[in-house]
Design a protein around this motif. Structure first.
Motif, PDB file in Angstrom:
ATOM      1  N   VAL A 244      -2.424   2.817 -11.819  1.00  0.00           N
ATOM      2  CA  VAL A 244      -2.118   1.481 -11.315  1.00  0.00           C
ATOM      3  C   VAL A 244      -2.750   0.438 -12.221  1.00  0.00           C
ATOM      4  O   VAL A 244      -2.096  -0.517 -12.648  1.00  0.00           O
ATOM      5  CB  VAL A 244      -2.620   1.319  -9.866  1.00  0.00           C
ATOM      6  N   LEU A 245      -4.028   0.613 -12.544  1.00  0.00           N
ATOM      7  CA  LEU A 245      -4.738  -0.375 -13.353  1.00  0.00           C
ATOM      8  C   LEU A 245      -4.224  -0.441 -14.786  1.00  0.00           C
ATOM      9  O   LEU A 245      -4.317  -1.493 -15.421  1.00  0.00           O
ATOM     10  CB  LEU A 245      -6.240  -0.070 -13.340  1.00  0.00           C
TER      11      LEU A 245
ATOM     12  N   GLU B 174       0.827  -1.216   0.000  1.00  0.00           N
ATOM     13  CA  GLU B 174       0.000   0.000   0.000  1.00  0.00           C
ATOM     14  C   GLU B 174       0.857   1.260   0.000  1.00  0.00           C
ATOM     15  O   GLU B 174       0.454   2.285  -0.541  1.00  0.00           O
ATOM     16  CB  GLU B 174      -0.991   0.002   1.169  1.00  0.00           C
ATOM     17  N   GLU B 175       2.073   1.184   0.560  1.00  0.00           N
ATOM     18  CA  GLU B 175       2.975   2.343   0.536  1.00  0.00           C
ATOM     19  C   GLU B 175       3.551   2.547  -0.862  1.00  0.00           C
ATOM     20  O   GLU B 175       3.776   3.675  -1.284  1.00  0.00           O
ATOM     21  CB  GLU B 175       4.122   2.154   1.535  1.00  0.00           C
ATOM     22  N   ARG B 176       3.788   1.452  -1.580  1.00  0.00           N
ATOM     23  CA  ARG B 176       4.318   1.554  -2.949  1.00  0.00           C
ATOM     24  C   ARG B 176       3.339   2.266  -3.878  1.00  0.00           C
ATOM     25  O   ARG B 176       3.728   2.960  -4.797  1.00  0.00           O
ATOM     26  CB  ARG B 176       4.587   0.161  -3.522  1.00  0.00           C
ATOM     27  N   LEU B 177       2.053   2.066  -3.616  1.00  0.00           N
ATOM     28  CA  LEU B 177       1.013   2.611  -4.489  1.00  0.00           C
ATOM     29  C   LEU B 177       0.467   3.949  -4.008  1.00  0.00           C
ATOM     30  O   LEU B 177      -0.295   4.595  -4.727  1.00  0.00           O
ATOM     31  CB  LEU B 177      -0.136   1.607  -4.612  1.00  0.00           C
ATOM     32  N   ALA B 178       0.858   4.369  -2.812  1.00  0.00           N
ATOM     33  CA  ALA B 178       0.338   5.616  -2.247  1.00  0.00           C
ATOM     34  C   ALA B 178       0.615   6.783  -3.192  1.00  0.00           C
ATOM     35  O   ALA B 178       1.711   6.937  -3.716  1.00  0.00           O
ATOM     36  CB  ALA B 178       0.967   5.885  -0.884  1.00  0.00           C
ATOM     37  N   GLY B 179      -0.413   7.573  -3.424  1.00  0.00           N
ATOM     38  CA  GLY B 179      -0.271   8.758  -4.266  1.00  0.00           C
ATOM     39  C   GLY B 179      -0.510   8.512  -5.744  1.00  0.00           C
ATOM     40  O   GLY B 179      -0.614   9.467  -6.510  1.00  0.00           O
TER      41      GLY B 179
END
Length: 146
Positions: free
Chosen positions: A85-86, A74-79
């Protein structure tokens, strides 16, 4: 004295870390990582001018997967916006593992019809097809050939 000039004149990787040059040896990178690992020293180093640049240099020497391994997913994708992402995944990968009702959740009924297999669409009566919008009816008729 200018740090960059002294680093080059002395061929000193530790000075290069605090200037604009790149460390050439693993020993210099190891020294920096050890210093950053010590909490009280890291705090002092953090206050140094150009600290962020030194950190960027150190991180640039590591492969991205190694840097990212320090963070939870979840930290890797934050922001990142969900669309970004998709976009890294094919449609079938995005939907893998979802039950059918979740795959079509939020679609209007006519859009759900278009998700049905051709065999099911062929079973629909002409009188039912006539109740659909012209666009949906045309899409269905093109798929089932009638």
């Amino acid at each position: 004295m200018e740090i960059d000039a002294a680093a080059e004149a002395e061929d000193d990787d530790l000075l290069r870390l605090f200037g604009h040059g790149e460390a050439r040896t693993i020993e210099a990178r190891r020294w920096l990582s050890q210093q950053l690992g010590a909490e009280e020293i890291a705090m002092d180093m953090h206050d140094l001018e150009g600290f962020d640049e030194v950190i960027r240099k150190l991180l640039a020497t590591l492969p991205p997967e190694r840097v990212l391994s320090a963070y939870a997913p979840e930290e890797r994708l934050a922001g990142l916006p969900p669309e970004q992402v998709l976009s890294a995944y094919a449609p079938e990968e995005r939907l893998a593992g979802l039950p059918p009702e979740q795959r079509v959740a939020g679609l209007p009924p006519e859009q759900v019809l278009l998700a049905l297999p051709d065999e099911v669409l062929r079973a629909l009566s002409d009188s039912y097809l006539d109740t659909l919008s012209a666009e949906t009816r045309a899409a269905i008729r093109a798929r089932i050939g009638r």
